[in-house]
Design a protein around this motif. Structure first.
Motif, PDB file in Angstrom:
ATOM      1  N   SER A 203      33.026  37.345  40.910  1.00  0.00           N
ATOM      2  CA  SER A 203      34.486  37.446  40.740  1.00  0.00           C
ATOM      3  C   SER A 203      34.932  37.348  39.374  1.00  0.00           C
ATOM      4  CB  SER A 203      35.454  36.519  41.749  1.00  0.00           C
ATOM      5  OG  SER A 203      35.312  35.168  41.376  1.00  0.00           O
ATOM      6  N   GLU A 204      34.362  36.468  38.629  1.00  0.00           N
ATOM      7  CA  GLU A 204      34.637  36.223  37.276  1.00  0.00           C
ATOM      8  C   GLU A 204      34.238  37.366  36.513  1.00  0.00           C
ATOM      9  OE1 GLU A 204      32.972  32.444  35.763  1.00  0.00           O
ATOM     10  OE2 GLU A 204      34.380  31.409  37.307  1.00  0.00           O
ATOM     11  N   LYS A 205      33.047  37.767  36.802  1.00  0.00           N
ATOM     12  CA  LYS A 205      32.567  39.203  36.112  1.00  0.00           C
ATOM     13  C   LYS A 205      33.322  40.314  36.590  1.00  0.00           C
ATOM     14  CE  LYS A 205      27.796  37.773  35.268  1.00  0.00           C
ATOM     15  NZ  LYS A 205      26.205  38.163  35.253  1.00  0.00           N
ATOM     16  N   VAL A 206      33.695  40.315  37.528  1.00  0.00           N
ATOM     17  CA  VAL A 206      34.617  41.621  37.844  1.00  0.00           C
ATOM     18  C   VAL A 206      35.868  41.638  37.032  1.00  0.00           C
ATOM     19  CG1 VAL A 206      36.037  42.661  39.762  1.00  0.00           C
ATOM     20  CG2 VAL A 206      33.895  41.891  40.136  1.00  0.00           C
ATOM     21  N   LYS A 207      36.473  40.210  37.068  1.00  0.00           N
ATOM     22  CA  LYS A 207      37.873  40.074  36.275  1.00  0.00           C
ATOM     23  C   LYS A 207      37.636  40.688  34.700  1.00  0.00           C
ATOM     24  CE  LYS A 207      39.748  36.360  39.163  1.00  0.00           C
ATOM     25  NZ  LYS A 207      40.044  35.256  39.077  1.00  0.00           N
ATOM     26  N   GLU A 208      36.274  40.356  34.274  1.00  0.00           N
ATOM     27  CA  GLU A 208      35.977  40.487  32.713  1.00  0.00           C
ATOM     28  C   GLU A 208      35.964  42.046  32.609  1.00  0.00           C
ATOM     29  OE1 GLU A 208      32.426  38.415  31.750  1.00  0.00           O
ATOM     30  OE2 GLU A 208      33.365  36.337  32.084  1.00  0.00           O
ATOM     31  N   ASN A 209      35.222  42.494  33.453  1.00  0.00           N
ATOM     32  CA  ASN A 209      34.918  44.323  33.510  1.00  0.00           C
ATOM     33  C   ASN A 209      36.499  44.740  33.681  1.00  0.00           C
ATOM     34  OD1 ASN A 209      32.232  43.872  32.931  1.00  0.00           O
ATOM     35  ND2 ASN A 209      31.839  43.961  35.179  1.00  0.00           N
ATOM     36  N   LYS A 210      37.129  44.151  34.326  1.00  0.00           N
ATOM     37  CA  LYS A 210      38.665  44.987  34.508  1.00  0.00           C
ATOM     38  C   LYS A 210      39.431  45.108  33.112  1.00  0.00           C
ATOM     39  CE  LYS A 210      39.752  44.150  39.306  1.00  0.00           C
ATOM     40  NZ  LYS A 210      40.548  43.548  40.425  1.00  0.00           N
ATOM     41  N   ASN A 211      39.129  44.140  32.503  1.00  0.00           N
ATOM     42  CA  ASN A 211      39.874  43.981  30.976  1.00  0.00           C
ATOM     43  C   ASN A 211      39.200  44.972  29.977  1.00  0.00           C
ATOM     44  OD1 ASN A 211      41.655  41.982  32.515  1.00  0.00           O
ATOM     45  ND2 ASN A 211      40.411  40.341  31.680  1.00  0.00           N
TER      46      ASN A 211
END
Length: 139
Positions: free
Chosen positions: A96-104
């Motif tokens: 979930s942290e990586k997904v958040k990073e990739n959204k940015n």
């Protein structure tokens, strides 16, 4: 007659006494036989019950050992499942942290070479040239 009667009186009590003495001896023998039979029967029942107690104790010991083994296995599996659950939770958190990073991060544009062609168009041109060469050499 009186004399005969007196003689009979003297003999009668002795016979009665002998008969009365014979009855208790016979009764004593019968009671002794019955008593010895009861004693042997009780001894055999006692031995049987002791053997049964031993068998039941072995069965109880076996069942207790199985119960201990099963409890150990269950505890081991529960601890492993808890560990797996923690690992899954950690993995979900990382994802979930990586997904958040990739959204940015904005998406990268397609890479182009100097002539403005994409890599895909270059591959298509090479395949077309290869097909022409094969077609010319087959005839």
């Amino acid at each position: 007659m009186a004399a005969n009667f007196e003689k009979e009186e003297k003999h009668a009590p002795v016979e009665i006494q002998n008969f009365n003495q014979a009855e208790p001896k016979a009764k004593n023998l019968e009671s002794e036989q019955i008593g010895s039979e009861l004693v042997t029967m009780l001894k055999s029942e006692n031995e049987f019950l002791k053997n049964e107690i031993g068998n039941k104790q072995k069965t109880i010991d076996t069942l207790l050992e199985r119960q201990f083994e099963q409890n150990t296995i269950i505890q081991t599996l529960q601890s492993r499942i808890d560990g797996i659950g923690n690992k899954i939770d950690n993995s979900v958190m990382l994802l979930s942290e990586k997904v958040k990073e990739n959204k940015n991060v904005p998406p990268e544009p397609e890479k182009q070479n100097d002539n403005g062609f994409t890599i895909a168009s270059a591959v298509m041109i090479l395949l077309l040239v290869l097909m022409i060469i094969v077609f010319l050499t087959v005839k």
